[in-house]
Design a protein around this motif. Sequence first.
Motif, mmCIF file in Angstrom:
data_model
loop_
_atom_site.group_PDB
_atom_site.id
_atom_site.type_symbol
_atom_site.label_atom_id
_atom_site.label_comp_id
_atom_site.label_asym_id
_atom_site.label_seq_id
_atom_site.Cartn_x
_atom_site.Cartn_y
_atom_site.Cartn_z
ATOM 1 N N ALA A 1 0.833 -1.202 0.000
ATOM 2 C CA ALA A 1 0.000 0.000 0.000
ATOM 3 C C ALA A 1 0.871 1.258 0.000
ATOM 4 O O ALA A 1 0.560 2.244 -0.682
ATOM 5 N N PHE A 2 1.967 1.219 0.747
ATOM 6 C CA PHE A 2 2.875 2.368 0.787
ATOM 7 C C PHE A 2 3.501 2.617 -0.582
ATOM 8 O O PHE A 2 3.550 3.761 -1.048
ATOM 9 N N VAL A 3 3.996 1.572 -1.217
ATOM 10 C CA VAL A 3 4.631 1.735 -2.532
ATOM 11 C C VAL A 3 3.636 2.357 -3.513
ATOM 12 O O VAL A 3 3.972 3.301 -4.244
ATOM 13 N N THR A 4 2.408 1.882 -3.509
ATOM 14 C CA THR A 4 1.371 2.428 -4.397
ATOM 15 C C THR A 4 1.104 3.894 -4.080
ATOM 16 O O THR A 4 1.055 4.739 -4.985
ATOM 17 N N ALA A 5 0.940 4.206 -2.802
ATOM 18 C CA ALA A 5 0.657 5.588 -2.396
ATOM 19 C C ALA A 5 1.846 6.508 -2.683
ATOM 20 O O ALA A 5 1.665 7.642 -3.149
ATOM 21 N N ILE B 1 12.530 12.769 9.711
ATOM 22 C CA ILE B 1 12.026 13.470 8.526
ATOM 23 C C ILE B 1 13.172 13.764 7.558
ATOM 24 O O ILE B 1 13.052 13.528 6.356
ATOM 25 N N ARG B 2 14.285 14.250 8.087
ATOM 26 C CA ARG B 2 15.441 14.541 7.232
ATOM 27 C C ARG B 2 15.945 13.259 6.558
ATOM 28 O O ARG B 2 16.228 13.232 5.358
ATOM 29 N N ASN B 3 16.038 12.176 7.329
ATOM 30 C CA ASN B 3 16.502 10.901 6.770
ATOM 31 C C ASN B 3 15.544 10.365 5.714
ATOM 32 O O ASN B 3 15.973 9.837 4.684
ATOM 33 N N ALA B 4 14.238 10.491 5.963
ATOM 34 C CA ALA B 4 13.245 10.033 4.985
ATOM 35 C C ALA B 4 13.398 10.809 3.683
ATOM 36 O O ALA B 4 13.323 10.231 2.590
ATOM 37 N N GLY B 5 13.637 12.108 3.790
ATOM 38 C CA GLY B 5 13.862 12.916 2.595
ATOM 39 C C GLY B 5 15.087 12.457 1.828
ATOM 40 O O GLY B 5 15.065 12.358 0.598
ATOM 41 N N ILE C 1 6.343 12.874 3.175
ATOM 42 C CA ILE C 1 6.832 11.497 3.067
ATOM 43 C C ILE C 1 6.825 10.844 4.443
ATOM 44 O O ILE C 1 6.368 9.711 4.606
ATOM 45 N N TYR C 2 7.291 11.572 5.449
ATOM 46 C CA TYR C 2 7.262 11.048 6.824
ATOM 47 C C TYR C 2 5.826 10.712 7.225
ATOM 48 O O TYR C 2 5.570 9.637 7.787
ATOM 49 N N ASP C 3 4.900 11.625 6.956
ATOM 50 C CA ASP C 3 3.502 11.391 7.325
ATOM 51 C C ASP C 3 2.947 10.147 6.628
ATOM 52 O O ASP C 3 2.226 9.354 7.245
ATOM 53 N N LEU C 4 3.299 9.981 5.351
ATOM 54 C CA LEU C 4 2.852 8.814 4.604
ATOM 55 C C LEU C 4 3.452 7.541 5.209
ATOM 56 O O LEU C 4 2.749 6.541 5.405
ATOM 57 N N VAL C 5 4.737 7.581 5.497
ATOM 58 C CA VAL C 5 5.385 6.421 6.130
ATOM 59 C C VAL C 5 4.718 6.093 7.453
ATOM 60 O O VAL C 5 4.362 4.936 7.708
ATOM 61 N N ALA C 6 4.536 7.086 8.298
ATOM 62 C CA ALA C 6 3.972 6.859 9.633
ATOM 63 C C ALA C 6 2.587 6.203 9.557
ATOM 64 O O ALA C 6 2.234 5.409 10.431
ATOM 65 N N SER C 7 1.846 6.508 8.494
ATOM 66 C CA SER C 7 0.517 5.905 8.363
ATOM 67 C C SER C 7 0.573 4.452 7.902
ATOM 68 O O SER C 7 -0.452 3.760 7.898
ATOM 69 N N HIS C 8 1.754 3.963 7.522
ATOM 70 C CA HIS C 8 1.903 2.589 7.056
ATOM 71 C C HIS C 8 2.796 1.736 7.955
ATOM 72 O O HIS C 8 3.066 0.589 7.647
#
Length: 95
Positions: A23-27, A65-69, A87-94
Amino acid sequence: MATAPSVPAAAATGEPSAADTAAFVTAFRAQFPEFSTGRKDSPIESLLENTCQEISVGKEQPIIIRNAGKRAEYQGATPTPDQAQAIYDLVASHC
């Protein structure tokens, strides 16, 4: 007899489920084409897994957040601070 609330596996281990990863990859592809077009799934999956791991061990949010970027960078395209937050927010939701 009361039972203890179940803890999702991701919360306990920092590892997202296969369904969460898919789901994350798709989003991610839909929300961030500039960081995903032509990119294999495995680096996007790694972005999720590594960022979830940092969240699970309690690393400070600005660092995550910096690392995710940095993990999202692709072919010279670098996320803005707002994109890194998204991106962080999207990750956190998955996770």
